[in-house]
Design an enzyme around this catalytic site. Structure first.
Site, PDB file in Angstrom:
ATOM      1  N   TYR A   1       6.709  -3.009  12.716  1.00  0.00           N
ATOM      2  CA  TYR A   1       5.411  -2.397  12.463  1.00  0.00           C
ATOM      3  C   TYR A   1       4.981  -1.521  13.632  1.00  0.00           C
ATOM      4  O   TYR A   1       5.092  -1.915  14.796  1.00  0.00           O
ATOM      5  CB  TYR A   1       4.370  -3.491  12.219  1.00  0.00           C
TER       6      TYR A   1
ATOM      7  N   ASP B   1      -0.446  -4.270   5.032  1.00  0.00           N
ATOM      8  CA  ASP B   1      -0.229  -4.471   6.473  1.00  0.00           C
ATOM      9  C   ASP B   1      -1.177  -5.519   7.038  1.00  0.00           C
ATOM     10  O   ASP B   1      -2.313  -5.659   6.589  1.00  0.00           O
ATOM     11  CB  ASP B   1      -0.445  -3.150   7.234  1.00  0.00           C
TER      12      ASP B   1
ATOM     13  N   GLU C   1      -7.161  -2.633   8.567  1.00  0.00           N
ATOM     14  CA  GLU C   1      -7.113  -1.722   7.426  1.00  0.00           C
ATOM     15  C   GLU C   1      -6.346  -2.357   6.269  1.00  0.00           C
ATOM     16  O   GLU C   1      -6.764  -2.284   5.117  1.00  0.00           O
ATOM     17  CB  GLU C   1      -6.446  -0.410   7.859  1.00  0.00           C
TER      18      GLU C   1
ATOM     19  N   ARG D   1       1.950  -0.131  14.399  1.00  0.00           N
ATOM     20  CA  ARG D   1       0.591  -0.172  14.960  1.00  0.00           C
ATOM     21  C   ARG D   1       0.421  -1.502  15.689  1.00  0.00           C
ATOM     22  O   ARG D   1       0.150  -2.525  15.071  1.00  0.00           O
ATOM     23  CB  ARG D   1      -0.458  -0.017  13.854  1.00  0.00           C
TER      24      ARG D   1
ATOM     25  N   GLU E   1       0.800  -1.227   0.000  1.00  0.00           N
ATOM     26  CA  GLU E   1       0.000   0.000   0.000  1.00  0.00           C
ATOM     27  C   GLU E   1       0.825   1.265   0.000  1.00  0.00           C
ATOM     28  O   GLU E   1       0.294   2.374  -0.104  1.00  0.00           O
ATOM     29  CB  GLU E   1      -0.971   0.018   1.191  1.00  0.00           C
TER      30      GLU E   1
ATOM     31  N   HIS F   1       1.109  -7.828  17.223  1.00  0.00           N
ATOM     32  CA  HIS F   1       2.374  -8.227  16.644  1.00  0.00           C
ATOM     33  C   HIS F   1       3.425  -8.125  17.740  1.00  0.00           C
ATOM     34  O   HIS F   1       3.125  -8.244  18.912  1.00  0.00           O
ATOM     35  CB  HIS F   1       2.727  -7.306  15.475  1.00  0.00           C
TER      36      HIS F   1
ATOM     37  N   ASP G   1      -3.257  -5.792   9.530  1.00  0.00           N
ATOM     38  CA  ASP G   1      -4.241  -5.329  10.489  1.00  0.00           C
ATOM     39  C   ASP G   1      -5.554  -5.184   9.726  1.00  0.00           C
ATOM     40  O   ASP G   1      -5.630  -5.524   8.540  1.00  0.00           O
ATOM     41  CB  ASP G   1      -3.815  -4.023  11.162  1.00  0.00           C
TER      42      ASP G   1
END
Length: 933
Positions: A323, A97, A101, A325, A11, A370, A99
């Site tokens: 990562y 990613d 999103e 988040r 992304e 994570h 998650d």
């Protein structure tokens, strides 16, 4: 397929470059630049759908809450490029990613690209060669449960915002918005300000003494803690109404000074009554989660939550950290080994404990569980190794993450804490003690204490120490003193004794750090949303920043009050947190998205749904919602143009209009006490002062106070009584009264000249001469001898400037409007125009934008630096410097600008043809289990 490659889609353009170098020749890596599709705005729906069940939200609430997605105009080229690349691929790897999103982005790509080749989901938590190779070899299926959770959140926010925001527009003000988490966050800030408004300060006194064991160099400080066996009150002993909560003794000023006199007297014993020593041990803080990183970055680096996440995103995408988040505090074995090895190398073998530290978090959410945020790789790069690569905020944030990670695996700090108690007294009878003293001074034994900690082994403190938020009544905290060797029964001398007065403090306002901490404690929002929550309430004007503190606006008070009184559940903290838990259950495949949305919107047997609440609101008194009673005769009104005080003069006539006084913009809500309100009301009016008569036209020149500050204007003199008829002196024609009346109306309707005062001007010092000069602006400076064009000096929206035809030049100050002469003006015009340099050169140049395909440049414009690809211009926020702008940030700014921009005229025709097949109802899906690889 000859020459076919595996297509990998990420992304982010930066991530695309980082990953490509690790995958090699057999792969083509491209970027979607974030989401390629989103819910269409209802106004842009096809005409035939606007009147149906999709029309209100672009979500079919009557048929399984199916959303209507479209590819945005700015992403059409991106999608076309991806489809073109897919034709030459023999496999598709979706590497967004891991998650909600990221999973949703992957699902939208799958729906839009409709690949005919095998599709795999590739996930990783750091961008290193080993991590990418491992992710390539351990792919999984798309997790539709995560997609459901993200889609439910998006639909939930659409339903909430589109149902509640119109109520705010009608009852509070235009352009306002409500949101599932932003409303709860706004309420937190407002509630804290309410506590400050209701707070009543309490006064108390204490004594600070300096004692010595013989030598002056050995003097140390101790605080009075008990008097006559009773504990002396501190700030923590008072509640927010200013009342004492327990049985502690309150020292007032007379008693404190009397006690100082008594304890200084001759013959008073000052003896060490107790010496206690106990081991001191302090553990390091856990590695960073998203929340704790935002908090510590705000405290130590003064970065906002949004800027912290932006910088962390860049560090992650360039392969420097894992990562960013996550709500996990755990470290992989690889990271633990790297941290322990680095601590040993830098701080010695004794700096690490015998066994690795294992941290576990309290979060119930597994959405983004994570690793903790840490430096990437098997061997951490030290900050000194990256000084030539990282700059500004990126270097500072990496340094913070590196220190916290290494320190988390280091040994406890060790030491000894000594506490000494000193008895002073008994004293002889003190006849001078005042009768109003609230404690018995005569014969009372005063006990002082002092503590001192000696660190014998620094351990993790050699690498890192965690900061703390502001605390109430910090003066009460026991200070650390360096204590000399002392023994029980030892006599001391009193070197100094001081009585100090204090007032209790109101609860401190939230900062970004403490608000993130509170949101996390309440379970409102998730790691990936904290930054956007705070950005939203700031951008909406519900909250402003005063230094680091978050101060609510009066409009926020009105919004929160309306929501509390008419949408109670929606701003309840527990209810909002429960919604987050429900989304987690959907993400885990334990709940059905359609069932949950049905319950939220339409309600159930146990609770009312949003639709039922909106349909049964009843009458809402907008005036009451926007009013706060300050005193029986003073009311604060929150109006269209800002807050103002309204008061009625008790001596005025019954039908006299109330008097209104605007509030100063810098006045915080908790500062508007009754006394302050009366001060503002009773202050002399700055405006409406007649300065004199304009000798040219005979009009009165008046100084007024307006919405945007003081200004001068011309006022027609009071007309004399109109004659019944008049005779034109030239023609002898009789002019009828009606014609005279129309002529008078025409004169009265002419817009009077007005002019704002310069910032350097004081309204009280303004005279008629200066006012006339302001009214005569623009001022003619002279004519250009070459072109003959007239040059004028004037004030504009963006400051003072010269104008010659269409050519302008900025003046250095407002005063220069009156001071500059023709020679000075010609000299300014001889210089290059401000911003002209940007037409031929750029401050920075980057590669081609992934959306437009055109080179990106940073230029300097009239209103400051901006990013452009030749088609789209995006202003660089004031908080960011040109030096800090990276290619990734430039791409992000351009995309944000495109997303905000108006749709092209043909958007309705093109988007209708691009509607994708609706996703199957979740009840029929078998959510894929999340891989732990």
């Amino acid at each position: 397929m000859s020459g076919a490659k595996k297509l990998v889609i990420v992304e982010s353009p930066t991530k695309m470059k980082s990953i490509a170098q690790y995958l090699g020749e057999g792969y083509e890596v491209l970027s979607s630049v974030g989401h390629i599709r989103d819910l269409i705005e209802p106004k842009n729906l096809p005409a035939e759908l606007k009147k149906g069940s999709l029309g209100k939200f672009s979500v079919d609430v009557e048929h399984g809450f199916e959303p209507y997605y479209v590819v945005s105009d700015s992403k059409k080229k991106t999608v076309a490029d991806l489809k073109r690349a897919l034709k030459n691929a023999d496999e598709l790897l979706l590497a967004t990613d891991e998650d909600r999103e990221g999973e949703a982005i992957a699902w939208h790509l799958l729906q839009e690209l409709k690949p005919k080749v095998p599709v795999r989901r590739m996930v990783f938590h750091e961008i290193t060669k080993d991590a990418i190779q491992k992710a390539k070899d351990n792919t999984r299926e798309l997790d539709t449960a995560l997609v459901d959770a993200q889609e439910t959140r998006r639909i939930l926010d659409r339903l909430y915002g589109y149902e509640v925001s119109p109520v705010l527009w009608r009852k509070v003000g235009p352009g306002l918005s409500a949101g599932r988490v932003q409303s709860a966050a706004t309420r937190l800030v407002v509630d804290r300000e309410r506590e400050r408004l209701a707070f009543v300060a309490a006064g108390y006194w204490d004594l600070i003494g300096r004692f010595a064991s013989g030598e002056a160099a050995s003097a140390f400080e101790a605080r009075l803690v008990r008097l006559g066996g009773n504990r002396v009150a501190t700030g923590r002993d008072f509640d927010d109404s200013g009342k004492l909560k327990g049985s502690a003794v309150v020292l007032n000023e007379p008693a404190a000074h009397a006690l100082v006199t008594a304890l200084r007297a001759e013959g008073v014993n000052r003896t060490v009554s107790k010496v206690e020593s106990k081991p001191y041990s302090r553990r390091p803080a856990a590695p960073f989660t998203t929340s704790t990183l935002q908090q510590e970055s705000a405290r130590k680096l003064r970065l906002s939550a949004r800027d912290t996440m932006r910088v962390a995103q860049s560090l992650y995408e360039n392969g420097y950290i894992t990562y960013m988040r996550t709500d996990s505090v755990s470290l992989s074995q690889q990271a633990i080994t790297a941290a322990r090895a680095q601590a040993t190398a830098l701080y010695g073998a004794d700096s690490i404990p015998d066994k690795p530290r294992v941290y576990s978090g309290k979060s119930k959410n597994a959405q983004e569980a994570h690793e903790a945020i840490r430096p990437s790789g098997e061997v951490f790069r030290t900050p000194s190794e990256l000084q030539s690569v990282l700059r500004g905020s990126e270097f500072k944030l990496y340094d913070l993450i590196w220190k916290r990670t290494v320190a988390s695996q280091m040994a406890d700090a060790k030491g000894q804490t000594a506490t000494v108690t000193i008895e002073v007294g008994p004293t002889a009878t003190d006849a001078s003690a005042p009768a109003e003293a609230s404690v018995p001074i005569t014969g009372a034994i005063a006990e002082f204490t002092a503590s001192g900690t000696v660190i014998t082994f620094r351990g993790f403190l050699a690498a890192y120490e965690e900061s703390r938020d502001e605390e109430r009544n910090a003066d009460d905290a026991p200070g650390e003193a360096k204590l000399p060797p002392l023994t029980e029964g030892q006599a001391l001398t009193l070197a100094e004794l001081e009585a100090k007065g204090h007032e209790t403090s109101p609860p401190p306002r939230y900062t970004e750090a403490s608000l993130v901490k509170r949101l996390e404690e309440l379970g409102i929002g998730r790691p990936s949303t904290f930054a956007s929550i705070i950005s939203t309430i700031l951008d909406r004007g519900y909250v402003t920043q005063r230094g680091q503190a978050l101060v609510p606006s009066w409009i926020a008070f009105s919004v929160v009050r309306l929501l509390e009184e008419h949408f109670g559940d929606l701003v309840e903290y527990d209810f909002t947190a429960e919604m987050e838990d429900d989304l987690d259950r959907i993400a885990a495949g334990e709940a059905d998205r359609v069932d949950w949305l049905n319950g939220f919107y339409f309600g159930s047997e146990t609770h009312r749904g949003l639709r039922q609440v909106v349909d049964n609101l009843g009458d809402i008194d907008a005036r009451e919602i926007n009013s706060v009673v300050i005193a029986p005769d003073i009311t604060l009104r929150i109006g269209k143009y800002g807050p103002y005080l309204e008061t009625v003069d008790p001596d005025a006539e019954a039908d006299a209009p109330p008097r209104r006084v605007n509030l100063p913009t810098e006045l915080a809500p908790d500062e508007l006490t009754e006394a302050k309100a009366r001060e503002l009301i009773e202050a002399p009016v700055q405006g409406d002062r007649v300065l004199g008569e304009n000798p040219v036209n005979g009009k009165q020149v008046v100084l007024k106070d307006g919405r945007f500050g003081p200004y001068v204007t011309e006022v027609e003199p009071e007309p004399e009584a109109a004659p019944e008829a008049s005779v034109d002196a030239a023609t002898g024609e009789v002019i009828e009264p009606a014609k005279l009346k129309r002529a008078a109306k025409k004169v009265a309707a002419a817009k009077p000249r007005t002019a704002s005062l310069f910032k350097s001007m004081e309204p009280a010092e303004l005279d008629l001469e200066t006012a006339l000069k302001l009214l005569d602006l623009p001022r003619v400076v002279g004519a250009d001898p070459e072109s003959g064009d007239e040059i004028t000096a004037q004030n504009g929206r963006y400051g003072p400037y010269l104008k010659k035809g269409a050519d302008t030049r900025t003046l250095p100050s407002e005063d220069a409007i009156f001071e500059i002469d023709l020679d000075g003006a010609l000299a300014l015009y001889a210089q290059p125009k401000y911003g002209a340099r940007s037409a031929s050169s750029a401050l920075k140049e980057f590669e081609n934008d992934p959306v437009s395909g055109k080179p990106i440049k940073v230029k300097d414009g009239r209103f400051g630096p901006y990013v452009t690809d030749g088609t789209t211009n995006a202003t660089i926020p004031r908080a960011e410097s040109v030096e800090e702008i990276t290619f990734e940030r430039a791409v992000e700014l351009l995309q944000i600008k495109r997303d905000k921009g108006p749709a092209a005229p043909r958007a309705k025709r093109t988007t209708t043809a691009r509607t994708t097949t609706a996703k199957k109802a979740p009840a029929k899906k078998a959510p894929a289990k999340k891989s732990t690889s």
